[in-house]
Design an enzyme around this catalytic site. Structure first.
Site, PDB file in Angstrom:
ATOM      1  N   THR A  10      -5.098  28.675 -50.434  1.00 13.63           N
ATOM      2  CA  THR A  10      -6.124  27.829 -49.818  1.00 13.63           C
ATOM      3  C   THR A  10      -6.687  26.789 -50.780  1.00 13.63           C
ATOM      4  OG1 THR A  10      -7.934  29.331 -50.394  1.00 13.63           O
ATOM      5  CG2 THR A  10      -6.796  29.736 -48.304  1.00 13.63           C
ATOM      6  N   ASP A  11      -7.399  25.831 -50.177  1.00 11.19           N
ATOM      7  CA  ASP A  11      -8.143  24.850 -50.970  1.00 11.19           C
ATOM      8  C   ASP A  11      -9.566  25.377 -51.175  1.00 11.19           C
ATOM      9  OD1 ASP A  11      -9.506  24.413 -48.563  1.00 11.19           O
ATOM     10  OD2 ASP A  11      -8.496  22.509 -48.146  1.00 11.19           O
ATOM     11  N   ALA A  12     -10.441  24.559 -51.712  1.00 11.89           N
ATOM     12  CA  ALA A  12     -11.804  24.989 -52.032  1.00 11.89           C
ATOM     13  C   ALA A  12     -12.600  25.394 -50.791  1.00 11.89           C
ATOM     14  CB  ALA A  12     -12.538  23.876 -52.774  1.00 11.89           C
TER      15      ALA A  12
END
Length: 132
Positions: A10-12
């Site tokens: 995932t991203d942030a």
């Protein structure tokens, strides 16, 4: 093929990074081949051939998120002398999140040139190809 979304995917914001959908699809194609009895390293050693991605068309329909349980559905949508066309979908329960059309080319590894899919594989694949 089941896939769990981990933090590393995932991203942030906790949303699956776009390129990881392609990684999930790659794993599913590898497992599809393995389920048919074709290990990629053994194929390379015995036949001198491997499969490379020639093209990808992808549609991102809805985001997957951290901890989601997903399913990658792979269908052989086309079979030619030296290539395979896959349709792959990533699902969360009944919701379609991602759809890709992936064309794989069979390549002579030493010459780095397209080559016919070995006859035993071609014959086996024909039973799984979706009729046109």
């Amino acid at each position: 093929m089941p896939v769990r979304v981990y933090y590393e995917d995932t991203d942030a914001a906790g949303v699956v990074y776009y390129a990881n959908y392609l990684r999930f699809c790659e794993r599913a194609r590898t497992e599809w081949l393995r389920a048919l009895g074709f290990e990629q390293q053994a194929l390379l050693a015995a036949e001198g051939v491997g499969f490379v991605v020639r093209s990808v068309r992808a549609d991102y329909l809805s985001p997957a998120r951290l901890d989601d349980g997903l399913t990658v559905v792979s269908s052989l949508a086309g079979l030619r002398r030296a290539s395979l066309d896959f349709r792959q979908e990533i699902m969360r329960d009944d919701e379609r999140l991602f759809v890709a059309h992936v064309v794989l080319a069979c390549v002579d590894w030493r010459r780095q040139r397209p080559v016919a899919i070995p006859a035993a594989m071609q014959q086996r694949f024909q039973t799984y190809a979706i009729p046109a």
